[in-house]
Design a protein around this motif. Sequence first.
Motif, PDB file in Angstrom:
ATOM      1  N   THR A 113       0.838  -1.204   0.000  1.00  0.00           N
ATOM      2  CA  THR A 113       0.000   0.000   0.000  1.00  0.00           C
ATOM      3  C   THR A 113       0.870   1.250   0.000  1.00  0.00           C
ATOM      4  O   THR A 113       0.562   2.234  -0.687  1.00  0.00           O
ATOM      5  N   ILE A 114       1.952   1.239   0.757  1.00  0.00           N
ATOM      6  CA  ILE A 114       2.871   2.381   0.761  1.00  0.00           C
ATOM      7  C   ILE A 114       3.423   2.621  -0.642  1.00  0.00           C
ATOM      8  O   ILE A 114       3.452   3.757  -1.134  1.00  0.00           O
ATOM      9  N   ARG A 115       3.831   1.550  -1.306  1.00  0.00           N
ATOM     10  CA  ARG A 115       4.366   1.696  -2.664  1.00  0.00           C
ATOM     11  C   ARG A 115       3.280   2.199  -3.626  1.00  0.00           C
ATOM     12  O   ARG A 115       3.530   3.081  -4.458  1.00  0.00           O
ATOM     13  N   LEU A 116       2.090   1.644  -3.504  1.00  0.00           N
ATOM     14  CA  LEU A 116       0.995   2.040  -4.385  1.00  0.00           C
ATOM     15  C   LEU A 116       0.625   3.508  -4.164  1.00  0.00           C
ATOM     16  O   LEU A 116       0.422   4.255  -5.132  1.00  0.00           O
ATOM     17  N   MET A 117       0.544   3.930  -2.918  1.00  0.00           N
ATOM     18  CA  MET A 117       0.224   5.325  -2.628  1.00  0.00           C
ATOM     19  C   MET A 117       1.256   6.269  -3.215  1.00  0.00           C
ATOM     20  O   MET A 117       0.922   7.302  -3.803  1.00  0.00           O
ATOM     21  N   ASP A 133      -8.541   5.856   3.098  1.00  0.00           N
ATOM     22  CA  ASP A 133      -9.326   4.992   3.968  1.00  0.00           C
ATOM     23  C   ASP A 133      -8.548   3.704   4.204  1.00  0.00           C
ATOM     24  O   ASP A 133      -7.629   3.360   3.446  1.00  0.00           O
ATOM     25  N   ALA A 134      -8.908   2.992   5.253  1.00  0.00           N
ATOM     26  CA  ALA A 134      -8.418   1.640   5.512  1.00  0.00           C
ATOM     27  C   ALA A 134      -6.880   1.583   5.520  1.00  0.00           C
ATOM     28  O   ALA A 134      -6.240   2.394   6.196  1.00  0.00           O
ATOM     29  N   TYR A 135      -6.284   0.661   4.758  1.00  0.00           N
ATOM     30  CA  TYR A 135      -4.833   0.467   4.807  1.00  0.00           C
ATOM     31  C   TYR A 135      -4.059   1.704   4.342  1.00  0.00           C
ATOM     32  O   TYR A 135      -2.890   1.881   4.713  1.00  0.00           O
ATOM     33  N   ALA A 136      -4.682   2.562   3.542  1.00  0.00           N
ATOM     34  CA  ALA A 136      -4.000   3.794   3.152  1.00  0.00           C
ATOM     35  C   ALA A 136      -3.710   4.669   4.363  1.00  0.00           C
ATOM     36  O   ALA A 136      -2.728   5.416   4.378  1.00  0.00           O
ATOM     37  N   LEU A 137      -4.546   4.572   5.388  1.00  0.00           N
ATOM     38  CA  LEU A 137      -4.310   5.349   6.608  1.00  0.00           C
ATOM     39  C   LEU A 137      -3.141   4.766   7.393  1.00  0.00           C
ATOM     40  O   LEU A 137      -2.345   5.505   7.976  1.00  0.00           O
TER      41      LEU A 137
END
Length: 277
Positions: A113-117, A133-137
């Motif tokens: 998720t960190i890489r995707l963000m 939201d969710a794992y992005a937080l």
Amino acid sequence: MTNRPDERVVTPRLLRDWALPEPEGGKESRGTVLVVGGARSTPGAVLLAGLAALRAGAGRLQMAVATESAVPLSIAVPEAKVVGLDPSDEVLRLAAEADVIALGPGLDDIDSTIRLMGTVLGAAGPDAAVVLDAYALGALSKEPGLLTSRRAVLTPNVVEAEHMLGRDPGDDLAAAAHELAVRHHAVVSLYGHVAAPDGRAWREESGHAGLGTSGSGDVRAGIVAGLLGRGADPAQAACWAAFAHAVSGQRLAPRYGRIGFLARELVDEVASTIASV
């Protein structure tokens, strides 16, 4: 602990005095929302968020999910353009053109998720609004620099707020929301409490236990994204979304009781709830 802010109660009258932008022209005038998420086992979270964005008034919907889920999801939501997260060139092109990016529903791995963000938000246009939201937080709590947009809304639940704060938020969720809003320079919507980084704060009092159902948070994030798409500012979108989410649950209670309705059923109430204000 950050001092507790004074909150205004979100009521229909407050919202009528803070009217949403009137739709004009074609679907382009109500914004393009890109929902990014949906790990292999949880593509439904993106479906819920995306449909909620449309019900809230977004003009166009695009979704990026685990590649193996893209075709089934495109059939389930024929109103949307759906692409796979791998290869990513198409996702980056959509991110660069989107008016709103909602990121996180259905993701299940913090490192990816960190890489995707970093990739998606790095490709976003300078005026794009962002909903996390969710794992992005969780990713944001580890890498605060990932969020560069100043038109951002964070939609944590209480557990996610605990991870973001590094401690139990306790009973004073208004203070917790304010602390996160100041820390991340973003509007925060936490369990009926909405806080802006400039100190403004609101409280929505219509919510009840039935909203604590699987997928409900995805719906709330999608409503925020749809309202941003149609031109609301972040605080306005968060307050209207908190009301629409909670009152949609109230409308379902006569049929299912306070507990037992599904998140997908919340989606179907969103448009009429907003129109009733």
